[in-house]
Write a protein that holds these residues in place. Structure first.
Motif, PDB file in Angstrom:
ATOM      1  N   THR A 131       0.842  -1.204   0.000  1.00  0.00           N
ATOM      2  CA  THR A 131       0.000   0.000   0.000  1.00  0.00           C
ATOM      3  C   THR A 131       0.874   1.250   0.000  1.00  0.00           C
ATOM      4  OG1 THR A 131      -1.783  -1.132   1.193  1.00  0.00           O
ATOM      5  CG2 THR A 131      -1.786   1.274   1.243  1.00  0.00           C
ATOM      6  N   HIS A 132       1.913   1.250   0.829  1.00  0.00           N
ATOM      7  CA  HIS A 132       2.823   2.400   0.863  1.00  0.00           C
ATOM      8  C   HIS A 132       3.539   2.581  -0.474  1.00  0.00           C
ATOM      9  CE1 HIS A 132       2.472   3.640   5.014  1.00  0.00           C
ATOM     10  NE2 HIS A 132       2.619   2.400   5.442  1.00  0.00           N
ATOM     11  N   LEU A 133       3.748   1.492  -1.191  1.00  0.00           N
ATOM     12  CA  LEU A 133       4.391   1.571  -2.507  1.00  0.00           C
ATOM     13  C   LEU A 133       3.376   1.872  -3.612  1.00  0.00           C
ATOM     14  CD1 LEU A 133       6.827  -1.483  -2.175  1.00  0.00           C
ATOM     15  CD2 LEU A 133       7.468   0.938  -2.222  1.00  0.00           C
ATOM     16  N   GLU A 134       2.119   2.121  -3.208  1.00  0.00           N
ATOM     17  CA  GLU A 134       1.003   2.428  -4.113  1.00  0.00           C
ATOM     18  C   GLU A 134       0.706   1.265  -5.062  1.00  0.00           C
ATOM     19  OE1 GLU A 134       1.579   6.216  -5.969  1.00  0.00           O
ATOM     20  OE2 GLU A 134       1.825   7.263  -4.048  1.00  0.00           O
ATOM     21  N   GLU A 135       1.016   0.052  -4.600  1.00  0.00           N
ATOM     22  CA  GLU A 135       0.675  -1.172  -5.338  1.00  0.00           C
ATOM     23  C   GLU A 135      -0.622  -1.718  -4.738  1.00  0.00           C
ATOM     24  OE1 GLU A 135       2.162  -2.623  -7.845  1.00  0.00           O
ATOM     25  OE2 GLU A 135       4.162  -1.727  -7.959  1.00  0.00           O
ATOM     26  N   TYR A 136      -1.718  -0.986  -4.954  1.00  0.00           N
ATOM     27  CA  TYR A 136      -2.953  -1.254  -4.236  1.00  0.00           C
ATOM     28  C   TYR A 136      -3.576  -2.609  -4.575  1.00  0.00           C
ATOM     29  CZ  TYR A 136      -2.474   3.746  -3.372  1.00  0.00           C
ATOM     30  OH  TYR A 136      -1.984   4.969  -3.009  1.00  0.00           O
ATOM     31  N   GLU A 137      -3.600  -2.965  -5.842  1.00  0.00           N
ATOM     32  CA  GLU A 137      -4.212  -4.241  -6.227  1.00  0.00           C
ATOM     33  C   GLU A 137      -3.409  -5.422  -5.692  1.00  0.00           C
ATOM     34  OE1 GLU A 137      -7.153  -4.704  -7.470  1.00  0.00           O
ATOM     35  OE2 GLU A 137      -7.435  -2.530  -7.475  1.00  0.00           O
ATOM     36  N   ARG A 138      -2.090  -5.310  -5.695  1.00  0.00           N
ATOM     37  CA  ARG A 138      -1.270  -6.384  -5.143  1.00  0.00           C
ATOM     38  C   ARG A 138      -1.451  -6.478  -3.633  1.00  0.00           C
ATOM     39  NH1 ARG A 138       4.730  -5.732  -7.316  1.00  0.00           N
ATOM     40  NH2 ARG A 138       4.965  -7.802  -6.394  1.00  0.00           N
ATOM     41  N   SER A 139      -1.637  -5.344  -3.001  1.00  0.00           N
ATOM     42  CA  SER A 139      -1.901  -5.336  -1.566  1.00  0.00           C
ATOM     43  C   SER A 139      -3.223  -6.040  -1.264  1.00  0.00           C
ATOM     44  CB  SER A 139      -1.940  -3.902  -1.033  1.00  0.00           C
ATOM     45  OG  SER A 139      -2.264  -3.879   0.337  1.00  0.00           O
ATOM     46  N   ILE A 140      -4.242  -5.737  -2.037  1.00  0.00           N
ATOM     47  CA  ILE A 140      -5.548  -6.380  -1.867  1.00  0.00           C
ATOM     48  C   ILE A 140      -5.420  -7.888  -2.050  1.00  0.00           C
ATOM     49  CG2 ILE A 140      -7.839  -6.650  -2.917  1.00  0.00           C
ATOM     50  CD1 ILE A 140      -7.743  -3.599  -3.469  1.00  0.00           C
ATOM     51  N   SER A 141      -4.679  -8.298  -3.053  1.00  0.00           N
ATOM     52  CA  SER A 141      -4.489  -9.729  -3.324  1.00  0.00           C
ATOM     53  C   SER A 141      -3.802 -10.431  -2.154  1.00  0.00           C
ATOM     54  CB  SER A 141      -3.670  -9.904  -4.605  1.00  0.00           C
ATOM     55  OG  SER A 141      -3.439 -11.270  -4.854  1.00  0.00           O
ATOM     56  N   SER A 142      -2.804  -9.769  -1.577  1.00  0.00           N
ATOM     57  CA  SER A 142      -2.096 -10.343  -0.438  1.00  0.00           C
ATOM     58  C   SER A 142      -3.039 -10.495   0.754  1.00  0.00           C
ATOM     59  CB  SER A 142      -0.903  -9.460  -0.062  1.00  0.00           C
ATOM     60  OG  SER A 142      -0.099 -10.086   0.923  1.00  0.00           O
ATOM     61  N   CYS A 143      -3.877  -9.497   0.983  1.00  0.00           N
ATOM     62  CA  CYS A 143      -4.867  -9.578   2.068  1.00  0.00           C
ATOM     63  C   CYS A 143      -5.862 -10.707   1.821  1.00  0.00           C
ATOM     64  CB  CYS A 143      -5.631  -8.264   2.194  1.00  0.00           C
ATOM     65  SG  CYS A 143      -4.671  -6.900   2.880  1.00  0.00           S
ATOM     66  N   GLN A 144      -6.315 -10.840   0.589  1.00  0.00           N
ATOM     67  CA  GLN A 144      -7.293 -11.877   0.269  1.00  0.00           C
ATOM     68  C   GLN A 144      -6.708 -13.272   0.492  1.00  0.00           C
ATOM     69  OE1 GLN A 144      -8.267 -10.536  -3.709  1.00  0.00           O
ATOM     70  NE2 GLN A 144     -10.162  -9.551  -3.006  1.00  0.00           N
ATOM     71  N   ASP A 145      -5.438 -13.452   0.158  1.00  0.00           N
ATOM     72  CA  ASP A 145      -4.789 -14.744   0.413  1.00  0.00           C
ATOM     73  C   ASP A 145      -4.779 -15.062   1.910  1.00  0.00           C
ATOM     74  OD1 ASP A 145      -4.274 -15.184  -2.260  1.00  0.00           O
ATOM     75  OD2 ASP A 145      -2.215 -14.431  -2.183  1.00  0.00           O
ATOM     76  N   ALA A 146      -4.474 -14.051   2.704  1.00  0.00           N
ATOM     77  CA  ALA A 146      -4.425 -14.244   4.154  1.00  0.00           C
ATOM     78  C   ALA A 146      -5.824 -14.502   4.717  1.00  0.00           C
ATOM     79  CB  ALA A 146      -3.807 -13.024   4.825  1.00  0.00           C
ATOM     80  N   ILE A 147      -6.829 -13.786   4.216  1.00  0.00           N
ATOM     81  CA  ILE A 147      -8.201 -13.979   4.679  1.00  0.00           C
ATOM     82  C   ILE A 147      -8.667 -15.394   4.379  1.00  0.00           C
ATOM     83  CG2 ILE A 147     -10.608 -13.331   4.227  1.00  0.00           C
ATOM     84  CD1 ILE A 147      -9.555 -10.426   3.883  1.00  0.00           C
ATOM     85  N   GLN A 148      -8.336 -15.881   3.203  1.00  0.00           N
ATOM     86  CA  GLN A 148      -8.707 -17.246   2.834  1.00  0.00           C
ATOM     87  C   GLN A 148      -8.101 -18.250   3.801  1.00  0.00           C
ATOM     88  OE1 GLN A 148     -10.887 -17.915   0.472  1.00  0.00           O
ATOM     89  NE2 GLN A 148     -10.818 -20.112   0.882  1.00  0.00           N
ATOM     90  N   ALA A 149      -6.844 -18.018   4.173  1.00  0.00           N
ATOM     91  CA  ALA A 149      -6.175 -18.908   5.122  1.00  0.00           C
ATOM     92  C   ALA A 149      -6.838 -18.825   6.497  1.00  0.00           C
ATOM     93  CB  ALA A 149      -4.692 -18.558   5.222  1.00  0.00           C
ATOM     94  N   CYS A 150      -7.199 -17.616   6.923  1.00  0.00           N
ATOM     95  CA  CYS A 150      -7.882 -17.433   8.215  1.00  0.00           C
ATOM     96  C   CYS A 150      -9.204 -18.199   8.244  1.00  0.00           C
ATOM     97  CB  CYS A 150      -8.155 -15.957   8.479  1.00  0.00           C
ATOM     98  SG  CYS A 150      -6.704 -14.964   8.894  1.00  0.00           S
ATOM     99  N   LEU A 151      -9.986 -18.083   7.175  1.00  0.00           N
ATOM    100  CA  LEU A 151     -11.286 -18.733   7.128  1.00  0.00           C
ATOM    101  C   LEU A 151     -11.155 -20.252   7.090  1.00  0.00           C
ATOM    102  CD1 LEU A 151     -13.140 -16.335   4.650  1.00  0.00           C
ATOM    103  CD2 LEU A 151     -13.248 -16.361   7.146  1.00  0.00           C
ATOM    104  N   GLN A 152     -10.161 -20.742   6.383  1.00  0.00           N
ATOM    105  CA  GLN A 152      -9.934 -22.191   6.325  1.00  0.00           C
ATOM    106  C   GLN A 152      -9.530 -22.754   7.678  1.00  0.00           C
ATOM    107  OE1 GLN A 152      -7.014 -22.635   3.193  1.00  0.00           O
ATOM    108  NE2 GLN A 152      -8.554 -22.680   1.590  1.00  0.00           N
TER     109      GLN A 152
END
Length: 293
Positions: A210-231
């Motif tokens: 996010t600080h590097l303004e790579e917003y979509e990649r940041s979102i993707s990284s969060c989604q990967d982690a959320i998927q792991a949390c839910l599993q």
């Protein structure tokens, strides 16, 4: 050395990881050999024990500790206290524990145990004393103690700490490179005993992106982690991950999407009685006002 204790511990860890004897043996030895090691019928070769430890995400010294150290419970207790203090952001306590134990032979005589103290000395030096350069020296000292081609969970955590130090100093490009190296090593582990390592690595990577303004990649990284949390039915950092996605959308002026994820974050924070409840509520109001303006 009690090799039967090693065999029992291998069996316990293998079952905990959901691995069959064949899974554990693959590329290392035969299933029959694993069975004999677990039953204490044979003494494993050092190389076999090393590769088994790597597959289980452990330092090989762990098995020697199991068989030789009568005071491993004490070492585990210190490790648990440090982990709790770290999680509670109590860096004064981290410093006190390190200072109390850094001359203890149980730690100084074993590089794996001593690495634990040096790593936490780096953490307290940075977060408590605010000395980045000295903290990095301690981190590099800890890294130099046991790092091999395939890292253990602890070594990934040490590298994660190094990335956090750089990110907090706004050295975002360097932090991202450090996180990338940790991600690569994480993917090499056959079994992850502490699932929060993956979550923490994704979350800190996302903040840096996010600080590097790579917003979509940041979102993707969060989604990967959320998927792991839910599993894993694990709420650890789940609210923070939803918030980070919302913040990324806010930064891109996609306010409807931002509100959607901020409200998910708020729901988790309310359940946890988090200190961030009022902050996220204000964020939601701010994004709604942007839509209305």
């Amino acid at each position: 050395m009690d090799f039967s204790a090693i065999g029992r511990k291998i069996k316990e860890l293998r079952k905990g990881a959901g691995l069959s004897q064949t899974d554990l043996a693959r590329g290392i030895c035969t299933q029959a050999q694993v069975s004999k090691i677990e039953n204490g019928d044979v003494i494993p070769f050092a190389s076999t024990l090393y590769f088994i430890s790597q597959r289980l995400g452990l330092d090989v010294d762990y098995f020697f500790d199991v068989s030789m150290s009568p005071r491993m419970d004490y070492v585990r207790e210190v490790s648990s206290l440090l982990k709790t203090a770290r999680k509670n952001i109590n860096y004064t306590l981290v410093q006190e524990i390190v200072e109390a134990e850094e001359k203890n032979p149980l730690f100084t005589a074993n590089k794996h145990h001593y690495q634990l103290l040096i790593w936490h000395k780096a953490i307290s030096t940075y977060h408590h004393d605010r000395d980045f350069d000295k903290a990095i020296q301690f981190i590099d000292q800890a890294i130099g103690m046991t790092f091999d081609k395939i890292w253990t969970e602890r070594e990934i955590e040490i590298y994660l700490s190094k990335g956090i130090f750089h990110a907090e100093e706004k050295r975002y490009t360097e932090a991202w490179e450090i996180y990338q190296a940790a991600h690569t090593q994480l993917n090499n582990l056959f079994y992850l005993k502490d699932s929060t390592i993956r979550t923490r690595l994704h979350y800190n990577s996302a903040k840096t992106l996010t600080h590097l303004e790579e917003y979509e990649r940041s979102i993707s990284s969060c989604q990967d982690a959320i998927q792991a949390c839910l599993q894993n039915d694990d709420l650890y950092l789940l609210g923070e991950l939803y918030y980070q996605i919302g913040f990324n959308y806010e930064m891109q002026r996609q306010y409807d999407e931002a509100i959607l994820f901020l409200e998910k974050a708020l729901f988790i924070f309310i359940m946890q009685e988090s200190q961030y409840i009022d902050f996220v509520k204000e964020k939601i109001v701010k994004n709604k006002s942007q839509i209305m303006s």
